[in-house]
Design a protein around this motif. Structure first.
Motif, PDB file in Angstrom:
ATOM      1  N   MET A 128      15.230 -71.512   4.391  1.00  0.00           N
ATOM      2  CA  MET A 128      15.623 -70.463   3.453  1.00  0.00           C
ATOM      3  C   MET A 128      16.164 -71.074   2.158  1.00  0.00           C
ATOM      4  O   MET A 128      15.853 -70.594   1.060  1.00  0.00           O
ATOM      5  CB  MET A 128      16.680 -69.542   4.089  1.00  0.00           C
ATOM      6  CG  MET A 128      16.170 -68.791   5.323  1.00  0.00           C
ATOM      7  SD  MET A 128      14.664 -67.843   5.023  1.00  0.00           S
ATOM      8  CE  MET A 128      15.289 -66.585   3.935  1.00  0.00           C
ATOM      9  N   ALA A 129      16.956 -72.144   2.280  1.00  0.00           N
ATOM     10  CA  ALA A 129      17.471 -72.829   1.081  1.00  0.00           C
ATOM     11  C   ALA A 129      16.323 -73.419   0.276  1.00  0.00           C
ATOM     12  O   ALA A 129      16.293 -73.320  -0.955  1.00  0.00           O
ATOM     13  CB  ALA A 129      18.465 -73.917   1.488  1.00  0.00           C
ATOM     14  N   TYR A 130      15.358 -74.030   0.961  1.00  0.00           N
ATOM     15  CA  TYR A 130      14.206 -74.644   0.300  1.00  0.00           C
ATOM     16  C   TYR A 130      13.418 -73.603  -0.498  1.00  0.00           C
ATOM     17  O   TYR A 130      13.065 -73.824  -1.668  1.00  0.00           O
ATOM     18  CB  TYR A 130      13.314 -75.308   1.358  1.00  0.00           C
ATOM     19  CG  TYR A 130      12.063 -75.934   0.833  1.00  0.00           C
ATOM     20  CD1 TYR A 130      12.077 -77.211   0.275  1.00  0.00           C
ATOM     21  CD2 TYR A 130      10.843 -75.262   0.892  1.00  0.00           C
ATOM     22  CE1 TYR A 130      10.919 -77.790  -0.207  1.00  0.00           C
ATOM     23  CE2 TYR A 130       9.679 -75.839   0.411  1.00  0.00           C
ATOM     24  CZ  TYR A 130       9.728 -77.101  -0.139  1.00  0.00           C
ATOM     25  OH  TYR A 130       8.563 -77.675  -0.619  1.00  0.00           O
ATOM     26  N   LEU A 131      13.141 -72.466   0.126  1.00  0.00           N
ATOM     27  CA  LEU A 131      12.361 -71.420  -0.539  1.00  0.00           C
ATOM     28  C   LEU A 131      13.148 -70.789  -1.686  1.00  0.00           C
ATOM     29  O   LEU A 131      12.601 -70.518  -2.756  1.00  0.00           O
ATOM     30  CB  LEU A 131      11.942 -70.357   0.481  1.00  0.00           C
ATOM     31  CG  LEU A 131      10.999 -70.848   1.591  1.00  0.00           C
ATOM     32  CD1 LEU A 131      10.796 -69.766   2.641  1.00  0.00           C
ATOM     33  CD2 LEU A 131       9.665 -71.310   1.030  1.00  0.00           C
ATOM     34  N   TRP A 132      14.444 -70.566  -1.475  1.00  0.00           N
ATOM     35  CA  TRP A 132      15.289 -69.975  -2.514  1.00  0.00           C
ATOM     36  C   TRP A 132      15.387 -70.899  -3.732  1.00  0.00           C
ATOM     37  O   TRP A 132      15.242 -70.461  -4.872  1.00  0.00           O
ATOM     38  CB  TRP A 132      16.673 -69.685  -1.929  1.00  0.00           C
ATOM     39  CG  TRP A 132      17.692 -69.258  -2.926  1.00  0.00           C
ATOM     40  CD1 TRP A 132      17.637 -68.179  -3.769  1.00  0.00           C
ATOM     41  CD2 TRP A 132      18.941 -69.905  -3.202  1.00  0.00           C
ATOM     42  NE1 TRP A 132      18.779 -68.121  -4.547  1.00  0.00           N
ATOM     43  CE2 TRP A 132      19.593 -69.164  -4.207  1.00  0.00           C
ATOM     44  CE3 TRP A 132      19.566 -71.025  -2.682  1.00  0.00           C
ATOM     45  CZ2 TRP A 132      20.843 -69.514  -4.710  1.00  0.00           C
ATOM     46  CZ3 TRP A 132      20.820 -71.380  -3.172  1.00  0.00           C
ATOM     47  CH2 TRP A 132      21.431 -70.632  -4.174  1.00  0.00           C
ATOM     48  N   LEU A 133      15.615 -72.208  -3.486  1.00  0.00           N
ATOM     49  CA  LEU A 133      15.673 -73.162  -4.599  1.00  0.00           C
ATOM     50  C   LEU A 133      14.342 -73.221  -5.338  1.00  0.00           C
ATOM     51  O   LEU A 133      14.299 -73.391  -6.560  1.00  0.00           O
ATOM     52  CB  LEU A 133      16.068 -74.550  -4.102  1.00  0.00           C
ATOM     53  CG  LEU A 133      17.498 -74.702  -3.581  1.00  0.00           C
ATOM     54  CD1 LEU A 133      17.695 -76.078  -2.950  1.00  0.00           C
ATOM     55  CD2 LEU A 133      18.522 -74.462  -4.674  1.00  0.00           C
ATOM     56  N   GLY A 134      13.249 -73.060  -4.597  1.00  0.00           N
ATOM     57  CA  GLY A 134      11.931 -73.033  -5.223  1.00  0.00           C
ATOM     58  C   GLY A 134      11.789 -71.860  -6.175  1.00  0.00           C
ATOM     59  O   GLY A 134      11.228 -71.985  -7.267  1.00  0.00           O
ATOM     60  N   GLY A 135      12.316 -70.698  -5.767  1.00  0.00           N
ATOM     61  CA  GLY A 135      12.287 -69.529  -6.642  1.00  0.00           C
ATOM     62  C   GLY A 135      13.123 -69.733  -7.895  1.00  0.00           C
ATOM     63  O   GLY A 135      12.700 -69.388  -9.001  1.00  0.00           O
ATOM     64  N   LEU A 136      14.312 -70.316  -7.716  1.00  0.00           N
ATOM     65  CA  LEU A 136      15.157 -70.622  -8.884  1.00  0.00           C
ATOM     66  C   LEU A 136      14.442 -71.587  -9.825  1.00  0.00           C
ATOM     67  O   LEU A 136      14.442 -71.398 -11.041  1.00  0.00           O
ATOM     68  CB  LEU A 136      16.483 -71.239  -8.431  1.00  0.00           C
ATOM     69  CG  LEU A 136      17.559 -70.311  -7.896  1.00  0.00           C
ATOM     70  CD1 LEU A 136      18.770 -71.118  -7.453  1.00  0.00           C
ATOM     71  CD2 LEU A 136      17.969 -69.289  -8.941  1.00  0.00           C
ATOM     72  N   GLN A 137      13.857 -72.628  -9.233  1.00  0.00           N
ATOM     73  CA  GLN A 137      13.167 -73.634 -10.036  1.00  0.00           C
ATOM     74  C   GLN A 137      12.009 -73.002 -10.820  1.00  0.00           C
ATOM     75  O   GLN A 137      11.849 -73.271 -12.011  1.00  0.00           O
ATOM     76  CB  GLN A 137      12.647 -74.737  -9.114  1.00  0.00           C
ATOM     77  CG  GLN A 137      11.974 -75.886  -9.839  1.00  0.00           C
ATOM     78  CD  GLN A 137      11.445 -76.932  -8.861  1.00  0.00           C
ATOM     79  OE1 GLN A 137      11.346 -76.714  -7.669  1.00  0.00           O
ATOM     80  NE2 GLN A 137      11.098 -78.082  -9.396  1.00  0.00           N
ATOM     81  N   GLU A 138      11.258 -72.160 -10.166  1.00  0.00           N
ATOM     82  CA  GLU A 138      10.111 -71.532 -10.823  1.00  0.00           C
ATOM     83  C   GLU A 138      10.553 -70.664 -12.000  1.00  0.00           C
ATOM     84  O   GLU A 138       9.954 -70.704 -13.078  1.00  0.00           O
ATOM     85  CB  GLU A 138       9.348 -70.687  -9.801  1.00  0.00           C
ATOM     86  CG  GLU A 138       8.052 -70.118 -10.322  1.00  0.00           C
ATOM     87  CD  GLU A 138       7.271 -69.375  -9.256  1.00  0.00           C
ATOM     88  OE1 GLU A 138       6.577 -68.418  -9.622  1.00  0.00           O
ATOM     89  OE2 GLU A 138       7.374 -69.734  -8.061  1.00  0.00           O
ATOM     90  N   THR A 139      11.620 -69.884 -11.814  1.00  0.00           N
ATOM     91  CA  THR A 139      12.062 -69.018 -12.918  1.00  0.00           C
ATOM     92  C   THR A 139      12.686 -69.841 -14.035  1.00  0.00           C
ATOM     93  O   THR A 139      12.578 -69.466 -15.205  1.00  0.00           O
ATOM     94  CB  THR A 139      13.040 -67.933 -12.432  1.00  0.00           C
ATOM     95  OG1 THR A 139      14.209 -68.533 -11.867  1.00  0.00           O
ATOM     96  CG2 THR A 139      12.386 -67.020 -11.413  1.00  0.00           C
TER      97      THR A 139
END
Length: 200
Positions: free
Chosen positions: A182-193
Motif C-alpha cells: 500500500m505504501a509503494y502504490l501510494w508513493l507511486g501516486g504521489l510521485q506521478e502527480t
C-alpha cells in the motif's frame, strides 16, 4: 487537493497530507537516510579536503536495496556475458563506482533530508494534517526521494517489472506484505502527480 500534488503559481507544488501520511513519509525517509549512511565529511569533519579526495567503494553493496539504489554502471542487460567480458564489466563498474558513488549517496542523502526537513517545518492546522508547499527546488528533491523510496520498497517486495506490480493489486488483505504494498502504490501516486506538476 488531498493525496495529490498540484502546481503552485510561480513554480513548486503543494499537497494536503494528514498526520498519518506525514508520519509514514517521514519515517520512510529517515529509514532511507539510515540505510544510505553518513557521508565522508561526517566521518572526517576536521579535514576540509577529505571529501574532495575521498574515493568511494569499489565493490557493489551487499544489501539488495542498496544494490538497487546504486547499481553497477556496466552490465549486460541481454544476458550472461562470457567470462572475459564479465571480468571487464566488473573492472569498469568497480572503477566507475569508486569515483561516483560518494556523490550519488550525497545526492540521495540530501533529497531524503529535504523531505524530513520540509515535513518537520509543517504547521498542522489543528485538524489532523497540513498543506505541504514546496518550492521548485524542493519539488525536485522530493521527486528524487520518492523515487528512491519506491526503489527501496520495490526491492524489499522483489518487484522487478510491471508484471510484478500488477500482482500487488491482487494480494489478499492478510498477506504480511500488504502494508508495504500500500505504501509503494501510494508513493507511486504521489510521485506521478508531482511529475505532472513539474512538466512545462
Amino acid at each position: 487537493m488531498p493525496g495529490t500534488f498540484e502546481p503552485l503559481p510561480g513554480g513548486g507544488a503543494a499537497v494536503a497530507l494528514d498526520d498519518v501520511e506525514i508520519s509514514i513519509i517521514r519515517s520512510l525517509a529517515v529509514q532511507l537516510l539510515e540505510l544510505i549512511g553518513p557521508g565522508p565529511a561526517e566521518d572526517a569533519p576536521d579535514d576540509p579536503l577529505a571529501e574532495l579526495f575521498a574515493e568511494g567503494p569499489s565493490e557493489p553493496p551487499s544489501d539488495p536495496v542498496l544494490k538497487r539504489l546504486f547499481p553497477d554502471a556496466y552490465s549486460d542487460p541481454e544476458g550472461t556475458p562470457q567470462a572475459k567480458e564479465a571480468e571487464e564489466q566488473r573492472a569498469y563498474s568497480s572503477e566507475f563506482r569508486r569515483y561516483t558513488e560518494n556523490d550519488l549517496r550525497a545526492g540521495k542523502r540530501d533529497n531524503a533530508l529535504a523531505v524530513v526537513r520540509t515535513l518537520d517545518a509543517l504547521n498542522s492546522g489543528g485538524e489532523g494534517g497540513a498543506v505541504l508547499k514546496l518550492s521548485a527546488a524542493e519539488s525536485q528533491q522530493w521527486l528524487g526521494a520518492l523515487n528512491d523510496l519506491r526503489l527501496a520498497i520495490g526491492s524489499r517486495l522483489d518487484i522487478t517489472d510491471e508484471e510484478d506490480t500488477d500482482l500487488l493489486y491482487r494480494l489478499p488483505d492478510e498477506d504480511p506484505r500488504k502494508p508495504m504494498v500500500m505504501a509503494y502504490l501510494w508513493l507511486g501516486g504521489l510521485q506521478e502527480t508531482l511529475v505532472t506538476t513539474l512538466m512545462p
